[in-house]
Each structure stands twice: as C-alpha cells, then as structure tokens.
Scaffold this active site. Structure first.
Site, PDB file in Angstrom:
ATOM      1  N   LYS A   1       0.855  -1.196   0.000  1.00  0.00           N
ATOM      2  CA  LYS A   1       0.000   0.000   0.000  1.00  0.00           C
ATOM      3  C   LYS A   1       0.890   1.245   0.000  1.00  0.00           C
ATOM      4  O   LYS A   1       1.885   1.295   0.741  1.00  0.00           O
ATOM      5  CB  LYS A   1      -0.884  -0.017   1.252  1.00  0.00           C
ATOM      6  CG  LYS A   1      -1.912   1.106   1.336  1.00  0.00           C
ATOM      7  CD  LYS A   1      -2.762   0.961   2.606  1.00  0.00           C
ATOM      8  CE  LYS A   1      -3.898   1.977   2.680  1.00  0.00           C
ATOM      9  NZ  LYS A   1      -4.736   1.796   3.884  1.00  0.00           N
TER      10      LYS A   1
ATOM     11  N   SER B   1      -9.793   1.844   2.851  1.00  0.00           N
ATOM     12  CA  SER B   1      -8.929   2.586   1.963  1.00  0.00           C
ATOM     13  C   SER B   1      -7.910   1.728   1.215  1.00  0.00           C
ATOM     14  O   SER B   1      -7.326   2.177   0.232  1.00  0.00           O
ATOM     15  CB  SER B   1      -8.171   3.645   2.763  1.00  0.00           C
ATOM     16  OG  SER B   1      -7.293   3.023   3.697  1.00  0.00           O
TER      17      SER B   1
ATOM     18  N   SER C   1      -9.986  -0.400   7.106  1.00  0.00           N
ATOM     19  CA  SER C   1      -9.435  -0.287   5.752  1.00  0.00           C
ATOM     20  C   SER C   1      -8.769  -1.530   5.179  1.00  0.00           C
ATOM     21  O   SER C   1      -8.446  -1.549   3.991  1.00  0.00           O
ATOM     22  CB  SER C   1      -8.419   0.851   5.701  1.00  0.00           C
ATOM     23  OG  SER C   1      -9.098   2.059   5.516  1.00  0.00           O
TER      24      SER C   1
END
Ligand code: GLN
Length: 493
Positions: A79, A158, A182
């Site tokens: 990420k 997210s 997330s």
C-alpha cells in the site's frame, strides 16, 4: 496448469521449496498480470525492475539453501502509505508530489528482509481516509468483480489497490493499513482475506500516519494461512515505535490446527442494525451455523456501547488526523504552492494539496480539539472508547472469538455515496468497534450477496490472541468454501 500468479502464497512456497518454480518466473507472471490490469488503477507505482532484481537474488539464496522465510521469492504489493526507500511514496495525495523517502518503514523492511519481492505501491484513499478508494488523487480503483450492468464496482477502501492486487491475482499477497476497517472492508468487497493484528503487534514506524492510536499494518491474502505466513514476517517489536509491543511473535501458521471443537463463538446482539439488508443477517447466521457444524459453541453476548462506536471513531480519528497532517506545510515535503507571505504559502499549499475528504477531516479534527469543544467532543469520545474496550473485555470472559458481518453491504458502484459522507462512514459500522479497542480481527469471504458480489464474515479475538483468530478463521474459510473468482483481469483460464 494454474498460472503462477494465481497461486496462493502457500502453494508458491511449496513449489519453490520443491524446486518446481523459480521466484523470477513467479515475479514475471505477476508483472504480466499487472500490465494486463492497467484499467483497475490498482497501482500508483509499479516496480517491475526492482522486483526482478530481488527475485533473482531470492533464487540465488534458494539455490544455496539459504532461504530466509516462507516468503522468500514471493511477490507482494505494498500500500502506498508505507515509506519505501528510493521509491515514490504518495499516500495517494497531491501534497506528497515527488516524495521519495530516504528510509524504509519497519514493516516493509521486515518483509524485504524475509526475502519477499515488492511488485509496486498500491492505490488507496487519500491518506487512507475513505471506504471506497474514490478519494485518491490518482483516481478511483476498479474492482475486478463485475456485474452485467456496465457499472464499475468500488473495491472498498482505503486499501482498495491492495485488495484488487490480491483478488485479481496481480500479486500473491499485499499489505494494507487499517485504522477503522481499511483492510477488512475491502477484503469483504473483493472476496479475499484481510487481517488487522492487535494494535502494537506491528511497528508503525515509517508508515504515513492517519490516526496514530488506531493505525495498524496487516496482510491481505487469498487464504487465512497466507495471512498467518505474512504476519509472521511483518510483526515484531521495534524500538523506533514506542507503541509497538515487546512481545515474542508466536508461530501463527502452527496455530492453524483445523480444530475448533469447544471454541466459544460470541454473537453480539447489538450488531443487528436497522435498515441493513436481509442478506447481511443471513450470511451472519450462516457463519454461526458453520462454526456450530465444526463443533464450536455459539454464545449470545452483549456489547452495549456498540452504537456509539462510529460517532466516537469519527471524532477521535479526525482529531488525530488534523494533528498528524499539520506537518504537510509546503516546507518539508512534496508540493509547494507559492504565496505572498509564509501564511499564504501554507494556505495555498494545503488548499490545493489536500482533497475534499482530507480537508473535511482536518476541519472536524481541529473543531473537536478546539478549546471550547474539546471536553464536549474529544474527551467524551475518549470516554466512549474506554466503555467500548470494557464491553469487549467483559465479553471475552465468556467467549474466545466474536463473529459479526464485516460490512453492511456488498460493493457499490463507483460514484455512489460520494456526495453523502455519512452514508460512506456507515460502511465501517461493524469494523470500527474492534479498532477502537485495538483488537485483532479478520475478514474471511463468507459467501455471495443477492447481487452476486462477495460478502465477508468478521472475527474478533482477545488482544494478542492472533493464534486463536487464525485457527477460527481457517475453519470458517473451509466451511464457507468460497471459490468464485472475479471476472476482470488477472486470470487467463
Ligand atoms: N473508512 C474509515 C475512514 O475513512 C477507515 C479508514 C481506515 O481504516 N484507514 O476513516
């Protein structure tokens, strides 16, 4: 023959150990899949050359019998909230334009030292604020799960890019971060496993901060066993993060025994929410039945303060965010938009550099921390947080794990809920309580919603009892036997 990028981490590890495949072949298969999935927008930065270099070194180590871990030679997506030395790191924000860290986050360093191969940096909601991966400066991420209505689905957020990287077989595993859901919510939307460890299990050092008392790193994988393998290599005490806990990291994979006989599984009545679709309670009930069939005991429990979790989270998280994001001022990092004075330069930079959702959070955060409102909002929210943690402590005197749905719906279409922040925040209603209490939790694919999109089941365990969590999640995964694959990208068969 399965395409190599479709392997689970466990399958790839076994094939590597037997000498059937090479890390370089595996990495090439992932790079090819990434190239074929450009439309997904799952990656902000791809690092194919670096990946091949690392894979080659892995193959050399393997040939010499010097393999470093079960992740040796395994392609993993990162990420883009983790600082990676020499590789652009954006947090999906305009304000970090051109930021290339001179240091490596502890979690990615641990993964690198374990021999895994970084394939690239995945897209996310700006500064990890969101539930649909639609607030990224680099544009929305599209889920590989498609229906016949011609609309693209959100992957959740997210950590949407990481979820898509795994679901569409662009990498064998990925890492996300989870502040209020997330990792788990995108895992639910994309039909994969997403795990958030106990707060303090993984170091936050070098991970761009959103809400420091909540942020945790975690694995996103195709199977529960893969998540255990990944967490093993990510976790551990780090003197550079005072909130990382000096505890030994147990053998997570060894905890997966396939046996949950006698395990007590709590069903909290407060997680029945008004207006949630029928399919949510159905999948939840199915999950309880799966545990019962496997010999576990189902126990009704109560977590009385649950309904206050979401409002408390949306005070605490923005408060911490407003403080954490004050460092982006046009002086120290990335973007600078000039002005006639220093103040004007700050205002211009922050006004242009932050997107709408991030600005909303900064405003809410500054408001609840302001002198006149601090006691009424921030202090109150912290008190509620203690009540929520206490609810869990009490419940865990009776049960070993708690089962809930992961999200109140399947994935929605890109564009939906965008002009209604409250509707967007509701996505986290089931994931936020465990975050406020710092507990380990995981989302496992449970089945399909009526629309033909995946739905996750959510398990929570006692602090630092990831072993029971993995064991229970693995049994749930087997019982659910979720084998449907998305239609988009990544698969040739
Ligand atoms: N969707 C939640 C939020 O926007 C959680 C985000 C996260 O866990 N990073 O705050």
């Amino acid at each position: 023959m399965t395409n190599l990028n479709e392997f689970t981490i466990t399958e790839a590890r076994n094939a590597i150990v037997k000498g059937d495949i090479k890390a370089v072949e595996l990495t090439k298969a992932c790079i090819e899949a990434m190239d074929g999935a450009k439309d997904s927008n799952a990656f902000i930065t791809k690092t194919p050359d670096l990946a091949l270099e690392r894979a080659l070194v892995s193959d050399e180590r393997i040939a010499k019998g010097e393999s470093r871990s079960a992740l040796e030679g395994i392609p993993i997506a990162i990420k883009d909230l983790y600082c990676t030395k020499g590789v652009l790191t954006t947090a999906a924000s305009h304000i970090l334009d051109g930021f290339v860290p001179t240091y490596e986050s502890t979690v990615t360093k641990n993964l690198k030292n374990s021999g895994s191969v970084m394939t690239g940096k995945t897209n996310l909601d700006e500064f990890a604020m969101g539930s649909a991966n639609v607030t990224s400066y680099y544009g929305p991420v599209k889920s590989p799960w498609k229906l016949d209505d011609g609309k693209d689905r959100v992957p959740g957020g997210s950590s949407g890019g990481s979820a898509v990287a795994v679901a569409a077989h662009l990498s064998l595993g990925a890492i996300g971060t989870d502040t209020g859901g997330s990792i788990r919510q995108p895992a639910s939307f994309c039909g994969i496993v997403g795990m958030k460890p106990t707060y303090g299990r993984c170091s936050r050092w070098g991970t761009i901060a959103f809400a420091s008392s909540l942020d945790q790193a975690g694995p996103m994988t195709k199977t529960v066993r893969d998540a255990a393998i990944m967490l093993q290599c990510m976790a551990g005490h780090d003197p550079k993060d005072s909130t990382s806990v000096p505890r030994a990291v147990p053998d997570f994979e060894a905890a997966i025994t396939g046996d949950v006989r006698g395990l007590k599984v709590g069903i909290p009545k407060e997680y029945v929410i008004d207006g949630a679709p029928e399919e949510i309670s159905e999948i939840w009930k199915k999950g309880a039945d799966m545990f019962r069939d496997a010999g576990a005991q189902i126990v009704d429990i109560t977590l009385p303060h649950t309904k206050y979790a979401l409002p408390a989270y949306y005070i605490v998280a923005p408060a911490e965010a407003s403080s954490n994001l004050s460092r982006y001022d046009g002086v120290r990092y990335g973007l600078r938009v000039p002005g006639n004075s220093l103040d004007e330069m700050y205002a211009n930079t922050r006004g242009e550099g932050f997107g709408e959702e991030v600005q909303r959070r900064i405003l809410i955060g500054a408001y609840v921390l302001s002198a006149g409102y601090y006691d009424a909002y921030y202090v109150k929210a912290q008190q509620v947080r203690s009540c929520i943690a206490e609810d869990f402590t009490k419940a865990f005197q009776e049960v070993d794990v708690i089962l809930t749905p992961t999200a109140p719906s399947t994935a929605f279409a890109i564009g939906e809920k965008m002009d209604d922040p409250i509707a967007m925040y509701m996505n986290d209603v089931f994931t936020v309580p465990a975050s406020l209490a710092g507990l380990p939790c995981v989302s496992v694919p449970g089945g399909m919603g009526n629309d033909g999109l995946p739905l996750g089941l959510h398990l929570i365990s006692k602090p630092f009892d990831e072993e029971t969590l993995f064991c229970a999640a693995d049994v749930l995964e087997r019982q659910a036997n979720f084998t449907t694959q998305p239609r988009g990208w990544g698969r040739k068969r």
